[in-house]
Design an enzyme around this catalytic site. Structure first.
Site, short mmCIF file in Angstrom:
data_model
loop_
_atom_site.label_atom_id
_atom_site.label_comp_id
_atom_site.label_asym_id
_atom_site.label_seq_id
_atom_site.Cartn_x
_atom_site.Cartn_y
_atom_site.Cartn_z
N PHE A 104 0.85 -1.19 0.00
CA PHE A 104 0.00 0.00 0.00
C PHE A 104 0.89 1.24 0.00
O PHE A 104 1.84 1.33 0.78
CB PHE A 104 -0.92 0.00 1.22
CG PHE A 104 -2.05 0.96 1.09
CD1 PHE A 104 -3.07 0.72 0.17
CD2 PHE A 104 -2.11 2.11 1.84
CE1 PHE A 104 -4.13 1.60 0.02
CE2 PHE A 104 -3.17 3.01 1.70
CZ PHE A 104 -4.17 2.76 0.79
N ASP A 175 2.43 -5.86 7.66
CA ASP A 175 1.24 -5.01 7.72
C ASP A 175 0.03 -5.94 7.54
O ASP A 175 -0.09 -6.63 6.53
CB ASP A 175 1.29 -3.96 6.61
CG ASP A 175 0.11 -2.99 6.66
OD1 ASP A 175 -0.96 -3.37 7.16
OD2 ASP A 175 0.26 -1.85 6.17
N TYR A 200 -10.51 -0.49 10.96
CA TYR A 200 -11.75 0.02 10.36
C TYR A 200 -12.21 -0.82 9.17
O TYR A 200 -13.29 -0.57 8.64
CB TYR A 200 -11.58 1.48 9.92
CG TYR A 200 -10.36 1.78 9.08
CD1 TYR A 200 -10.32 1.51 7.73
CD2 TYR A 200 -9.23 2.35 9.67
CE1 TYR A 200 -9.20 1.79 6.97
CE2 TYR A 200 -8.10 2.63 8.93
CZ TYR A 200 -8.09 2.34 7.58
OH TYR A 200 -6.97 2.61 6.83
N LYS A 201 -11.42 -1.81 8.79
CA LYS A 201 -11.82 -2.67 7.67
C LYS A 201 -12.61 -3.87 8.21
O LYS A 201 -13.74 -3.72 8.64
CB LYS A 201 -10.59 -3.10 6.88
CG LYS A 201 -9.78 -1.94 6.29
CD LYS A 201 -8.57 -2.47 5.52
CE LYS A 201 -7.64 -1.35 5.09
NZ LYS A 201 -8.24 -0.44 4.10
N ARG A 347 -13.09 -4.01 -7.17
CA ARG A 347 -12.67 -4.80 -6.01
C ARG A 347 -13.86 -5.09 -5.10
O ARG A 347 -14.69 -4.21 -4.83
CB ARG A 347 -11.59 -4.04 -5.24
CG ARG A 347 -10.91 -4.84 -4.14
CD ARG A 347 -9.82 -4.03 -3.48
NE ARG A 347 -10.37 -2.94 -2.67
CZ ARG A 347 -9.72 -2.34 -1.68
NH1 ARG A 347 -8.49 -2.72 -1.38
NH2 ARG A 347 -10.28 -1.36 -0.99
#
Length: 388
Positions: A104, A175, A200-201, A347
């Site tokens: 990312f 990560d 938060y995912k 996605r």
């Protein structure tokens, strides 16, 4: 147990998890009974001060970390910075940080900024994801990887890569942004040095929910926290002008805990306490496999960008499409929420806590109509918003 709008199939929990129904009451109670009634005494009476470690232990159960080795706070970008800075000091004779070009971007930005600030001859080196193992060498100080690729869902073999890196004296950082709550993770068995992640995912902590950091037992009392915040001090309320690092994982705390946000996260973790990651992972693979099968049968113009083998994939599926952004906007307008990732990927995330087979088939049916009837070919779907 989740608030999901009527008529919506939500396949974007890999970007922002939905609201647990218990969250408003839990947060409301904290606001009125703790902040409201206790005022500043809530730091002691409600143990706000211990919240980052207490919740860190709950996250630890989901990622194979024992109690006392995970702490909450700040953002994922901050935790990346902390981990890399500390790892470099553990390997000072080496100057290379290795990552992959599928990582990312913010992780890479944080490392690049850190190395420029150090101004000591360090280098950030990027490999293709499939070539990371071949690029390992004794000149590398730190290997920093995101286990699950945010674009395609491609999954690194954490245990194998960590073992090979350690054999060459490399410190390894993982990560877990797209892993925690999505795939089985065992940091202890993999002997990871550091791990970071957001909540938060898949963990449904809410927009901007605080991040976490894990430090292996062998490093906890040896690392120097680059961000020497007062909450990481051994005695923060002694107000000593000289920094003395706290014991163990406490030294990786930085600023004042975001108590309201951490309380929201606790409501979601109450749900996670009811399930096993093994069951979640098995169901996730089934749902993703079903989606791939349905979409490929219905939409021959879409190209699978994710690994076909579920064992090599996170809990998401991406398809390439020339008009991917417009296609996703049309899909959202027709009741299926996924997201777009540049340059050409649609996605979709799958969380078995609130997604089932009917949702998968329903989403594929609507996607079929959007693509084959060219619903995406409408000017209203062409203009890109700030968040894609």
């Amino acid at each position: 147990m989740f608030h999901l709008p009527e008529g919506v199939i939500y396949l974007d929990g890999n970007s922002l998890g939905p609201l647990p129904k218990a969250t408003p009451e839990k947060v409301g109670s904290m606001l009125t009974q703790e902040w409201g009634d206790m005022l500043i005494t809530g730091w002691n009476k409600a143990d706000w001060m211990g919240q980052p470690a207490r919740i860190g232990d709950r996250i630890g159960k989901l990622i194979g970390a024992p109690a006392g080795y995970v702490v909450m706070g700040d953002t994922l970008s901050i935790k990346v910075y902390q981990a890399v800075a500390s790892a470099l000091e553990l390997n000072q004779s080496r100057k290379v940080v290795l990552s992959d070009n599928g990582n990312f971007p913010t992780d890479l930005y944080m490392v690049d900024g850190l190395l420029k600030s150090l101004n000591n001859g360090h280098e950030l080196r990027l490999a293709d994801p499939e070539n990371v193992e071949a690029e390992l060498s004794e000149e590398i100080a730190v290997l920093m990887l995101t286990e699950v690729d945010y674009r395609t869902g491609r999954k690194h073999d954490m245990k194998t890569i960590t073992e090979k890196a350690h054999a060459l004296g490399i410190i390894v950082i993982w990560d877990l942004a797209h892993s925690a709550g999505a795939v089985e993770v065992d940091l202890t068995a993999c002997d990871a040095d550091f791990a970071v992640g957001c909540t938060y995912k898949y963990l449904n902590g809410g927009p901007g929910a605080p991040a976490f950091i894990y430090v292996a037992p062998k490093h906890q009392n040896n690392i120097r926290p680059a961000l020497s915040g007062w909450m990481g001090h051994a005695s923060p309320f002694a107000f000593d002008l000289d920094y003395q690092a706290g014991a163990g994982i406490e030294r990786m705390r930085v600023g004042t805990p975001p108590v309201i946000a951490l309380t929201a996260l606790e409501a979601s973790l109450d749900i996670w306490d009811m399930v096993s990651m093994a069951d979640v992972r098995a169901k996730s693979i089934q749902l993703c496999d079903l989606f791939i099968s349905e979409v490929e049968a219905r939409c021959p113009n879409l190209e699978l960008a994710s690994p076909r083998d579920g064992n090599n994939r996170g809990s998401q599926v991406s398809f390439k499409f020339e008009h991917a952004y417009a296609g996703m906007q049309a899909l959202i307008a027709n009741g299926v929420i996924g997201d777009f990732r540049a340059p050409n990927s649609m996605r979709f995330g799958f969380t078995p806590l609130y997604i089932d087979e009917d949702d998968v088939v329903g989403a594929a049916t609507i996607l079929e109509r959007v693509i084959n009837e060219k619903l995406w070919d409408n000017p209203q779907y062409q203009t890109r918003s700030r968040v894609t």
